[in-house]
Enzyme design. Structure first.
Site, PDB file in Angstrom:
ATOM      1  N   ASP A 284     -19.934  85.831 -22.717  1.00 50.75           N
ATOM      2  CA  ASP A 284     -18.721  85.629 -23.492  1.00 50.75           C
ATOM      3  C   ASP A 284     -18.413  84.152 -23.689  1.00 50.75           C
ATOM      4  OD1 ASP A 284     -18.156  85.268 -20.795  1.00 50.75           O
ATOM      5  OD2 ASP A 284     -16.452  86.640 -20.740  1.00 50.75           O
TER       6      ASP A 284
ATOM      7  N   ASP B 189     -18.311  77.801 -19.655  1.00 50.58           N
ATOM      8  CA  ASP B 189     -17.189  77.019 -19.134  1.00 50.58           C
ATOM      9  C   ASP B 189     -17.764  75.880 -18.286  1.00 50.58           C
ATOM     10  OD1 ASP B 189     -14.420  76.566 -18.560  1.00 50.58           O
ATOM     11  OD2 ASP B 189     -14.562  77.772 -16.746  1.00 50.58           O
TER      12      ASP B 189
HETATM   13  P1  5GP Z   1     -18.861  79.201 -15.925  1.00 48.31           P
HETATM   14  O1  5GP Z   1     -19.802  79.680 -14.874  1.00 48.31           O
HETATM   15  O2  5GP Z   1     -19.543  78.631 -17.148  1.00 48.31           O
HETATM   16  O3  5GP Z   1     -17.812  78.288 -15.369  1.00 48.31           O
HETATM   17  O4  5GP Z   1     -17.993  80.422 -16.332  1.00 48.31           O
HETATM   18  C1  5GP Z   1     -18.437  81.402 -17.116  1.00 48.31           C
HETATM   19  C2  5GP Z   1     -17.631  82.642 -16.855  1.00 48.31           C
HETATM   20  O5  5GP Z   1     -16.271  82.360 -16.473  1.00 48.31           O
HETATM   21  C3  5GP Z   1     -17.536  83.413 -18.139  1.00 48.31           C
HETATM   22  O6  5GP Z   1     -18.603  84.319 -18.220  1.00 48.31           O
HETATM   23  C4  5GP Z   1     -16.200  84.098 -18.039  1.00 48.31           C
HETATM   24  O7  5GP Z   1     -16.377  85.339 -17.397  1.00 48.31           O
HETATM   25  C5  5GP Z   1     -15.371  83.203 -17.168  1.00 48.31           C
HETATM   26  N1  5GP Z   1     -14.457  82.359 -17.984  1.00 48.31           N
HETATM   27  C6  5GP Z   1     -14.583  81.044 -18.244  1.00 48.31           C
HETATM   28  N2  5GP Z   1     -13.584  80.604 -19.033  1.00 48.31           N
HETATM   29  C7  5GP Z   1     -12.805  81.685 -19.291  1.00 48.31           C
HETATM   30  C8  5GP Z   1     -11.620  81.878 -20.076  1.00 48.31           C
HETATM   31  O8  5GP Z   1     -11.056  80.998 -20.736  1.00 48.31           O
HETATM   32  N3  5GP Z   1     -11.109  83.149 -20.090  1.00 48.31           N
HETATM   33  C9  5GP Z   1     -11.687  84.179 -19.406  1.00 48.31           C
HETATM   34  N4  5GP Z   1     -11.096  85.363 -19.488  1.00 48.31           N
HETATM   35  N5  5GP Z   1     -12.806  84.023 -18.661  1.00 48.31           N
HETATM   36  C10 5GP Z   1     -13.356  82.791 -18.615  1.00 48.31           C
HETATM   37 MG    MG Z   2     -18.467  86.240 -17.681  1.00 49.93          MG
END
Ligand code: 5GP
Ligand code: MG
Length: 175
Positions: free
Chosen positions: A98, A101
């Protein structure tokens, strides 16, 4: 808390069609095995359902992998919990998530797939928040929309399990 629309469903649909065309052109799959779409759950469920049906390819395999780095809040915990990846030796894999981040999730899953012998690993995310990137290995080859550092919900994305059903991508406003 009230959802405010950031990206309406019609814009998402148009962008997903464009991504499907580009991915099908670039990654048709090998002679022996089709492209494997590996969708990260729970957040990627809406996106992969639409993206898969936007791929003009005769043969695609879809797998699912549960990952989590958030525990009910709106900030990443920094630890990526994940299931073992499926057997992917020699396969071309497209990770579908999705949102990108900090980058830790994609970096972790990409590493797992590479260690499992995948021939090629690429990633497609609907949303990218580059302002929050920590892990440079968490990069995506296909990005739907680049957004600022806001917490988004809807179209599969949740806040403590809620709001995943919203057809638009939204931000949560107080009040
Ligand atoms: P990362 O490992 O890149 O920090 O995070 C990825 C995961 O964090 C995404 O797959 C998602 O599930 C969650 N995530 C990151 N940002 C958001 C956001 O703004 N809203 C939501 N609902 N989930 C997020
Ligand atoms: Mg996720």
């Amino acid at each position: 808390m009230r959802p405010r629309v950031l990206i309406p469903a019609e814009r998402i649909a148009a962008r997903v069609r464009g991504l499907g065309t580009a991915i099908a052109r670039d990654l048709a799959g090998g002679r022996d095995a089709p492209l494997l779409l590996l969708a990260l759950l729970d957040g990627g469920f809406c996106f992969v359902a639409d993206l898969a049906r936007a791929l003009p390819l005769p043969d695609v395999e879809i797998g699912f992998l549960r990952t989590s780095s958030y525990r009910g809040g709106t900030r990443s915990t920094g630890v990526v919990e994940r299931e073992p990846v499926p057997a992917v030796a020699g396969r071309s894999v497209l990770i579908v998530d999705d949102i990108l981040d900090t980058g830790r999730t994609l970096a972790a899953v990409r590493g797992d797939l590479t260690r499992a012998g995948a021939a090629a690993v690429r990633a497609c995310v609907l949303l990218d928040k580059p302002a929050r990137r920590i892990d440079p290995d968490g990069r995506a080859d296909y990005v739907g929309f680049t957004i600022p550092d806001v917490f988004v919900i809807g179209y599969g994305l949740d806040h403590a399990g809620r709001f995943r059903h919203l057809p638009d991508l939204c931000v949560l406003d107080d009040g």
